[in-house]
Scaffold this motif. Sequence first.
Motif, short mmCIF file in Angstrom:
data_model
loop_
_atom_site.label_atom_id
_atom_site.label_comp_id
_atom_site.label_asym_id
_atom_site.label_seq_id
_atom_site.Cartn_x
_atom_site.Cartn_y
_atom_site.Cartn_z
N LEU A 27 61.06 53.24 33.42
CA LEU A 27 61.43 51.92 34.11
C LEU A 27 60.99 52.03 35.42
O LEU A 27 60.65 51.09 35.95
N ALA A 28 61.37 53.23 36.16
CA ALA A 28 61.05 53.18 37.58
C ALA A 28 59.44 53.21 37.86
O ALA A 28 59.26 53.03 38.95
N TYR A 29 58.75 53.92 37.01
CA TYR A 29 57.29 53.82 37.32
C TYR A 29 56.68 52.37 37.01
O TYR A 29 56.00 51.85 38.23
N PHE A 88 54.60 57.33 42.14
CA PHE A 88 55.87 57.48 43.05
C PHE A 88 55.62 58.12 44.33
O PHE A 88 56.62 58.10 45.38
N MET A 89 54.50 58.66 44.56
CA MET A 89 54.32 59.39 45.73
C MET A 89 53.76 58.56 46.92
O MET A 89 52.63 58.59 47.23
N ASN A 90 54.47 57.60 47.47
CA ASN A 90 54.29 56.53 48.40
C ASN A 90 55.38 56.47 49.40
O ASN A 90 56.56 57.27 49.11
N GLY A 91 55.19 56.11 50.50
CA GLY A 91 56.15 55.79 51.54
C GLY A 91 56.31 57.11 52.52
O GLY A 91 55.60 58.08 52.17
N HIS A 97 59.54 62.29 53.82
CA HIS A 97 60.83 62.85 53.85
C HIS A 97 61.68 62.07 52.91
O HIS A 97 62.89 62.45 52.68
N VAL A 98 61.35 60.97 52.26
CA VAL A 98 62.09 60.17 51.50
C VAL A 98 62.16 60.66 50.01
O VAL A 98 61.09 61.05 49.58
N ILE A 99 63.17 60.84 49.15
CA ILE A 99 63.28 61.22 47.92
C ILE A 99 62.45 60.31 46.84
O ILE A 99 62.88 58.99 47.08
#
Length: 442
Positions: free
Chosen positions: A127-129, A306-309, A312-314
């Motif tokens: 879902l998150a993907y 997911f590896m964006n932004g 330091h953000v989870i």
Amino acid sequence: MAMDGDTRPNDLSAFWMPFTANRQFKKEPRMFVSADRMHYRTSDGRAVLDGTAGLWCCNAGHNRPKIVEAIQKQVAELDYAPAFQMGHPKAFELATKLVDMAPEPFEHVFFTNSGSESVETALKIALAYHRAKGQGERTRLIGRERGYHGVNFGGISVGGIVTNRKMFGTLLNGVDHLPHTHLPDRNRFVRGQPEHGAELADELERIVALHGGETIAAVIVEPMAGSTGVLLPPKGYLKRLRDICTKHGILLIFDEVITGFGRLGSSFAAEHYGVMPDLITCAKGLTNGVIPMGAVLATKEIHDAFMNGPEHVIELFHGYTYSGNPIAAAAGLATLETYAEEGLFARAAGLADYWADALHSLKGLPHVVDIRNEGLIGAVELEPIEGAPTKRAFSAFLKAYDKGILVRTTGDIIAMSPPLIIEKEHIDTLVGTLADVLRQID
């Protein structure tokens, strides 16, 4: 409540046992007190041949020295380390070894503590993907009738075993189910994969037409359904399912909690069947059942979404206190080393034909209406007693225990999945004793 010092050692009432007929058990308890390699030892001193690898999990057998020693050493060295914003070396080492043994597309591992948690994790990742990819409208999840995906709310929602669902309310919204693949009138007493039923995968196209493929996040299936009674995928079925998912941008999840780690003669069923999903859930054989641990294997594409932004953000707000627990990681490393050093996956593949021959020798015995097998898994389906479903198989289970073998029942199906260290003489004993049981039950 007991006072201090009063442990009431023989009182069985306090433990509410899982998936157990509690009242029946506590009238006539069946207690194991030790185990070694292929056998349990009961409280009354009898040896019982393990025909189920514990609960589909002790793939390397019991009391294996490398695993025992690894746990003993680890608990004295580092008993616990937090998994949130901290780490310890063995979790990373185990993840690397898992990636090395997994099929090529899988490059990342998320650790859990059970198969149920692995399923919940995979569903949430799916879902998150899609949300991370800008497709947040993909919220529907598709399971399958008779599917077993653990006992948490996500798992029973996509699962399809009615007794696991009916007492627990409305479950998750936005879930549909494919039909199961069991076609006894066309595929009875087939060795390995059945010939008929690949077209059942096309039911996914009907669900797509109903809801729109752009609303569906993932399809989750067991490549070979175990807990429901060993239902094999028809030839071509998984490939067809893969193609439809790819066509509509739907993630395919294989629940390999049972089929992972050599049960079918390969590391994972994805290899065995030559069909690659996007996520794989596993547990059980990961640590040989000794310490609770599960995992989700993910492809690079899913992980990297997911590896964006900011760094330091989870990236994924999900995890467990015991994800990658040091003692579990040590047990996992020792388990994978045991599998490799003893060639247990290849050994299982080499015994598959002997196992199939033995199982199918039961054809023609009283009440046997079907036999199914794949790798070192087998099922003997019995004709139910009219008005008393499950009673015949449960009677067989009890009589088998009395005769010194451990089997498992689901409905009126006897399921077996012995440790991969099993010898041919053990197979002869297991199946021969079961044959005696089948001749004796009503």
